[in-house]
Design an enzyme around this catalytic site. Sequence first.
Site, PDB file in Angstrom:
ATOM      1  N   GLY A  75      -3.115 -21.022  43.326  1.00 60.05           N
ATOM      2  CA  GLY A  75      -4.559 -21.225  43.066  1.00 60.05           C
ATOM      3  C   GLY A  75      -4.691 -21.898  41.454  1.00 60.05           C
ATOM      4  O   GLY A  75      -5.456 -21.587  40.916  1.00 60.05           O
ATOM      5  N   SER A 135      -5.214 -25.324  40.709  1.00 60.83           N
ATOM      6  CA  SER A 135      -5.911 -26.601  40.621  1.00 60.83           C
ATOM      7  C   SER A 135      -6.906 -26.511  39.687  1.00 60.83           C
ATOM      8  O   SER A 135      -7.488 -27.483  39.276  1.00 60.83           O
ATOM      9  CB  SER A 135      -6.561 -26.930  42.149  1.00 60.83           C
ATOM     10  OG  SER A 135      -7.513 -25.933  42.404  1.00 60.83           O
ATOM     11  N   ARG A 136      -7.477 -25.364  39.103  1.00 62.11           N
ATOM     12  CA  ARG A 136      -8.520 -25.314  38.416  1.00 62.11           C
ATOM     13  C   ARG A 136      -8.721 -23.806  37.544  1.00 62.11           C
ATOM     14  O   ARG A 136      -7.863 -22.873  38.025  1.00 62.11           O
ATOM     15  CB  ARG A 136     -10.159 -25.534  38.911  1.00 62.11           C
ATOM     16  CG  ARG A 136     -10.429 -24.745  39.979  1.00 62.11           C
ATOM     17  CD  ARG A 136     -11.617 -25.037  40.830  1.00 62.11           C
ATOM     18  NE  ARG A 136     -12.077 -24.344  42.074  1.00 62.11           N
ATOM     19  CZ  ARG A 136     -12.535 -23.134  41.920  1.00 62.11           C
ATOM     20  NH1 ARG A 136     -13.212 -23.017  40.794  1.00 62.11           N
ATOM     21  NH2 ARG A 136     -13.105 -22.481  42.827  1.00 62.11           N
ATOM     22  N   GLY A 141       4.827 -36.097  29.982  1.00 60.40           N
ATOM     23  CA  GLY A 141       6.302 -35.940  30.039  1.00 60.40           C
ATOM     24  C   GLY A 141       6.578 -34.604  30.818  1.00 60.40           C
ATOM     25  O   GLY A 141       7.735 -34.307  30.600  1.00 60.40           O
ATOM     26  N   TYR A 151     -14.554  -7.074  45.370  1.00 66.27           N
ATOM     27  CA  TYR A 151     -13.846  -7.935  44.261  1.00 66.27           C
ATOM     28  C   TYR A 151     -12.932  -6.645  43.400  1.00 66.27           C
ATOM     29  O   TYR A 151     -11.661  -6.747  43.328  1.00 66.27           O
ATOM     30  CB  TYR A 151     -14.301  -8.851  43.435  1.00 66.27           C
ATOM     31  CG  TYR A 151     -13.566  -9.347  42.408  1.00 66.27           C
ATOM     32  CD1 TYR A 151     -12.813 -10.468  42.945  1.00 66.27           C
ATOM     33  CD2 TYR A 151     -13.905  -9.161  41.012  1.00 66.27           C
ATOM     34  CE1 TYR A 151     -12.178 -11.410  42.096  1.00 66.27           C
ATOM     35  CE2 TYR A 151     -13.024 -10.017  40.373  1.00 66.27           C
ATOM     36  CZ  TYR A 151     -12.215 -10.886  40.623  1.00 66.27           C
ATOM     37  OH  TYR A 151     -11.455 -11.764  39.830  1.00 66.27           O
ATOM     38  N   ALA A 165     -10.195  -4.994  45.528  1.00 65.29           N
ATOM     39  CA  ALA A 165      -9.224  -6.014  45.726  1.00 65.29           C
ATOM     40  C   ALA A 165      -8.072  -6.059  44.497  1.00 65.29           C
ATOM     41  O   ALA A 165      -7.136  -6.003  44.392  1.00 65.29           O
ATOM     42  CB  ALA A 165      -9.808  -7.042  46.355  1.00 65.29           C
ATOM     43  N   THR A 219       0.133  -3.566  33.198  1.00 64.82           N
ATOM     44  CA  THR A 219      -1.328  -4.224  33.361  1.00 64.82           C
ATOM     45  C   THR A 219      -1.598  -4.458  32.024  1.00 64.82           C
ATOM     46  O   THR A 219      -2.006  -3.496  31.141  1.00 64.82           O
ATOM     47  CB  THR A 219      -2.091  -3.632  34.114  1.00 64.82           C
ATOM     48  OG1 THR A 219      -1.779  -3.354  35.599  1.00 64.82           O
ATOM     49  CG2 THR A 219      -3.545  -4.511  34.224  1.00 64.82           C
TER      50      THR A 219
END
Length: 245
Positions: free
Chosen positions: A9, A11-12, A51, A153, A156, A236
């Site tokens: 995940g 890409s952003r 590079g 959320y 999870a 954590t």
Amino acid sequence: MKHTVLVTGSSRGIGAGVAKAFALDGHRVAIHYNTGETQARALCDSLAARGCSVMIVGGDITSEAQVKTLCETVRARYGFIDVLVNNAGVALPQMLITDCARRDWERVFEVNATGMFLVSRAVLPEMISKKRGSIVNISSMWGVTGGSCETPYSAAKAAVIGFTKALAKEAAPSGVRVNCVAPGFVQTEMNAALSSETVEAIREETPLLRLGSPADVAGAVKFLALEESSFITGQTLCVDGGRCI
């Protein structure tokens, strides 16, 4: 020592920040996407122009077959995957649990928890065989404290923390470390729809009186993934400006 790093995940948002941090530090980075190929390619091109050794790899992490293929693609280019960052995740709009449809609940767990399990399971055999490797899972401060109207959320992301602790114990005798980062409010596209008033209220509720950035999270991920934290596993680390205190 430079490593091969797979960031799901990426890409952003936070994932892109993590991928960029590793790449600019000289590591070989696989930028993973599911639907955001254009963004992933743009990030890859920008880093390559500086590079960096980077590649993009697509796939749905909730599909066992696609997870197998994406991991094989990374290995074909870079060899052993030294570091896995399980960042891919989805969230729902804020809602009461009584308004949450079962399919939405299941989708949140499918991506945030099951996807993490599938990718981890795909890279672990080689890590265990080589007696080295590091996995960093991305949870959330809501996985630590729970968030009102964010129950699916929160649940999870709490599962991510439980998975981290259990797998850390299981993999430790083989020299594989598993840790977790729990970000607070981070300025990404996911939060772009929030009003300026809401964002300012969040800033004021944060003890450090500022909002987080993907770079803040990336620094914590790099620390837990690399040799500087070689005696740390199953932990954590909250990167939240003090909100979980």
